[in-house]
Design a protein around this motif. Sequence first.
Motif, PDB file in Angstrom:
ATOM      1  N   LYS A   1       0.746  -1.195  -0.059  1.00  0.00           N
ATOM      2  CA  LYS A   1       0.052   0.042  -0.113  1.00  0.00           C
ATOM      3  C   LYS A   1       0.773   1.530  -0.033  1.00  0.00           C
ATOM      4  O   LYS A   1       0.368   2.434  -0.023  1.00  0.00           O
ATOM      5  CB  LYS A   1      -0.973  -0.084   1.271  1.00  0.00           C
ATOM      6  CG  LYS A   1      -1.929  -1.153   1.123  1.00  0.00           C
ATOM      7  CD  LYS A   1      -2.735  -1.091   2.427  1.00  0.00           C
ATOM      8  CE  LYS A   1      -3.988  -1.829   2.313  1.00  0.00           C
ATOM      9  NZ  LYS A   1      -4.864  -2.028   3.517  1.00  0.00           N
ATOM     10  N   THR A   2       2.045   1.095  -0.205  1.00  0.00           N
ATOM     11  CA  THR A   2       3.074   2.156  -0.099  1.00  0.00           C
ATOM     12  C   THR A   2       2.974   3.110  -1.461  1.00  0.00           C
ATOM     13  O   THR A   2       2.732   2.435  -2.481  1.00  0.00           O
ATOM     14  CB  THR A   2       4.433   1.758   0.107  1.00  0.00           C
ATOM     15  OG1 THR A   2       4.829   1.110   1.261  1.00  0.00           O
ATOM     16  CG2 THR A   2       5.365   3.080   0.146  1.00  0.00           C
ATOM     17  N   GLN A   3       2.624   4.498  -1.100  1.00  0.00           N
ATOM     18  CA  GLN A   3       2.700   5.488  -2.270  1.00  0.00           C
ATOM     19  C   GLN A   3       3.913   6.449  -2.344  1.00  0.00           C
ATOM     20  O   GLN A   3       4.587   6.210  -1.374  1.00  0.00           O
ATOM     21  CB  GLN A   3       1.446   6.461  -1.868  1.00  0.00           C
ATOM     22  CG  GLN A   3       0.259   5.650  -1.575  1.00  0.00           C
ATOM     23  CD  GLN A   3      -0.663   5.228  -2.743  1.00  0.00           C
ATOM     24  OE1 GLN A   3      -0.590   5.870  -3.953  1.00  0.00           O
ATOM     25  NE2 GLN A   3      -1.679   4.484  -2.713  1.00  0.00           N
ATOM     26  N   SER A   4       3.837   6.937  -3.321  1.00  0.00           N
ATOM     27  CA  SER A   4       5.144   7.855  -3.293  1.00  0.00           C
ATOM     28  C   SER A   4       4.606   9.171  -4.047  1.00  0.00           C
ATOM     29  O   SER A   4       3.884   9.173  -4.949  1.00  0.00           O
ATOM     30  CB  SER A   4       6.115   7.203  -4.079  1.00  0.00           C
ATOM     31  OG  SER A   4       6.011   6.844  -5.452  1.00  0.00           O
ATOM     32  N   LEU A   5       5.513  10.080  -3.696  1.00  0.00           N
ATOM     33  CA  LEU A   5       5.016  11.506  -4.296  1.00  0.00           C
ATOM     34  C   LEU A   5       6.416  12.130  -4.491  1.00  0.00           C
ATOM     35  O   LEU A   5       7.458  11.823  -3.734  1.00  0.00           O
ATOM     36  CB  LEU A   5       4.234  12.337  -3.514  1.00  0.00           C
ATOM     37  CG  LEU A   5       4.440  12.937  -2.019  1.00  0.00           C
ATOM     38  CD1 LEU A   5       5.358  14.270  -1.819  1.00  0.00           C
ATOM     39  CD2 LEU A   5       3.216  12.971  -1.275  1.00  0.00           C
ATOM     40  N   TYR A   6       6.589  13.256  -5.326  1.00  0.00           N
ATOM     41  CA  TYR A   6       7.887  13.903  -5.481  1.00  0.00           C
ATOM     42  C   TYR A   6       7.357  15.449  -5.152  1.00  0.00           C
ATOM     43  O   TYR A   6       6.412  15.896  -5.399  1.00  0.00           O
ATOM     44  CB  TYR A   6       8.023  13.843  -6.868  1.00  0.00           C
ATOM     45  CG  TYR A   6       8.180  12.347  -7.527  1.00  0.00           C
ATOM     46  CD1 TYR A   6       9.445  11.722  -7.465  1.00  0.00           C
ATOM     47  CD2 TYR A   6       7.024  11.856  -8.138  1.00  0.00           C
ATOM     48  CE1 TYR A   6       9.603  10.488  -7.543  1.00  0.00           C
ATOM     49  CE2 TYR A   6       6.986  10.423  -8.519  1.00  0.00           C
ATOM     50  CZ  TYR A   6       8.428   9.928  -8.410  1.00  0.00           C
ATOM     51  OH  TYR A   6       8.339   8.505  -8.632  1.00  0.00           O
ATOM     52  N   ILE A   7       8.514  16.086  -4.473  1.00  0.00           N
ATOM     53  CA  ILE A   7       8.565  17.184  -3.996  1.00  0.00           C
ATOM     54  C   ILE A   7       9.882  18.115  -4.240  1.00  0.00           C
ATOM     55  O   ILE A   7      10.710  17.400  -3.925  1.00  0.00           O
ATOM     56  CB  ILE A   7       7.941  17.246  -2.343  1.00  0.00           C
ATOM     57  CG1 ILE A   7       7.536  18.803  -1.932  1.00  0.00           C
ATOM     58  CG2 ILE A   7       8.891  16.668  -1.555  1.00  0.00           C
ATOM     59  CD1 ILE A   7       6.764  18.604  -0.641  1.00  0.00           C
ATOM     60  N   ASP A   8       9.922  19.405  -4.406  1.00  0.00           N
ATOM     61  CA  ASP A   8      10.872  20.233  -4.699  1.00  0.00           C
ATOM     62  C   ASP A   8      11.202  20.776  -3.233  1.00  0.00           C
ATOM     63  O   ASP A   8      10.065  21.746  -2.903  1.00  0.00           O
ATOM     64  CB  ASP A   8      10.722  20.995  -5.820  1.00  0.00           C
ATOM     65  CG  ASP A   8      11.868  21.881  -6.251  1.00  0.00           C
ATOM     66  OD1 ASP A   8      13.079  21.628  -5.546  1.00  0.00           O
ATOM     67  OD2 ASP A   8      11.835  22.810  -6.940  1.00  0.00           O
ATOM     68  N   ALA A   9      12.178  20.609  -2.696  1.00  0.00           N
ATOM     69  CA  ALA A   9      12.490  21.283  -1.458  1.00  0.00           C
ATOM     70  C   ALA A   9      13.917  21.600  -1.448  1.00  0.00           C
ATOM     71  O   ALA A   9      14.942  20.864  -1.979  1.00  0.00           O
ATOM     72  CB  ALA A   9      11.969  20.701  -0.333  1.00  0.00           C
ATOM     73  N   ASN A  10      14.489  22.216  -0.277  1.00  0.00           N
ATOM     74  CA  ASN A  10      16.101  22.562   0.065  1.00  0.00           C
ATOM     75  C   ASN A  10      16.491  21.335   0.716  1.00  0.00           C
ATOM     76  O   ASN A  10      17.684  20.995   0.573  1.00  0.00           O
ATOM     77  CB  ASN A  10      16.111  23.827   0.587  1.00  0.00           C
ATOM     78  CG  ASN A  10      15.727  25.017  -0.144  1.00  0.00           C
ATOM     79  OD1 ASN A  10      16.068  25.129  -1.257  1.00  0.00           O
ATOM     80  ND2 ASN A  10      15.184  25.854   0.473  1.00  0.00           N
ATOM     81  N   ASP A  11      15.920  20.547   1.675  1.00  0.00           N
ATOM     82  CA  ASP A  11      16.362  19.656   2.399  1.00  0.00           C
ATOM     83  C   ASP A  11      15.222  18.651   2.775  1.00  0.00           C
ATOM     84  O   ASP A  11      13.881  18.843   2.890  1.00  0.00           O
ATOM     85  CB  ASP A  11      16.980  20.057   3.687  1.00  0.00           C
ATOM     86  CG  ASP A  11      16.554  21.240   4.480  1.00  0.00           C
ATOM     87  OD1 ASP A  11      15.104  21.247   4.551  1.00  0.00           O
ATOM     88  OD2 ASP A  11      17.084  21.700   5.053  1.00  0.00           O
ATOM     89  N   GLU A  12      15.532  17.582   3.736  1.00  0.00           N
ATOM     90  CA  GLU A  12      14.380  16.766   4.247  1.00  0.00           C
ATOM     91  C   GLU A  12      13.553  17.508   5.273  1.00  0.00           C
ATOM     92  O   GLU A  12      12.433  17.009   5.420  1.00  0.00           O
ATOM     93  CB  GLU A  12      15.272  15.812   4.962  1.00  0.00           C
ATOM     94  CG  GLU A  12      14.117  14.527   5.266  1.00  0.00           C
ATOM     95  CD  GLU A  12      14.998  13.170   5.847  1.00  0.00           C
ATOM     96  OE1 GLU A  12      14.184  12.667   6.633  1.00  0.00           O
ATOM     97  OE2 GLU A  12      16.024  12.785   5.385  1.00  0.00           O
ATOM     98  N   VAL A  13      13.980  18.351   6.131  1.00  0.00           N
ATOM     99  CA  VAL A  13      13.171  19.180   7.150  1.00  0.00           C
ATOM    100  C   VAL A  13      12.272  19.927   6.312  1.00  0.00           C
ATOM    101  O   VAL A  13      10.999  19.864   6.795  1.00  0.00           O
ATOM    102  CB  VAL A  13      14.140  20.139   7.905  1.00  0.00           C
ATOM    103  CG1 VAL A  13      13.396  20.980   8.789  1.00  0.00           C
ATOM    104  CG2 VAL A  13      15.138  19.179   8.664  1.00  0.00           C
ATOM    105  N   GLU A  14      12.651  20.608   4.969  1.00  0.00           N
ATOM    106  CA  GLU A  14      11.503  21.340   4.511  1.00  0.00           C
ATOM    107  C   GLU A  14      10.465  20.245   4.045  1.00  0.00           C
ATOM    108  O   GLU A  14       9.398  20.619   3.916  1.00  0.00           O
ATOM    109  CB  GLU A  14      12.111  22.250   3.434  1.00  0.00           C
ATOM    110  CG  GLU A  14      11.325  23.083   2.564  1.00  0.00           C
ATOM    111  CD  GLU A  14      11.821  24.089   1.665  1.00  0.00           C
ATOM    112  OE1 GLU A  14      11.209  24.427   0.692  1.00  0.00           O
ATOM    113  OE2 GLU A  14      13.093  24.046   1.721  1.00  0.00           O
TER     114      GLU A  14
END
Length: 69
Positions: A19-32
């Motif tokens: 059931k794992t999904q994935s998404l892609y996100i533009d960010a500066n780092d993992e915290v963001e």
Amino acid sequence: MIFKVYYQETNTETPVREKTQSLYIDANDEVEVRQSLKAKPFHIEHIEALSDKHLEYEQSQPDFRLWEK
């Protein structure tokens, strides 16, 4: 930088790999990335920074789209 986030749609159930999904996100780092998704009811399993080659591969997939913050 583009990150791939592996998540479950709900944080109240035990994670199941199928059931794992994935998404892609533009960010500066993992915290963001985590800050951007904290209001969502997701159970984040893993956050992966994509290399140029990996990003190129992911962009060639029909379901690739960046998450809108």
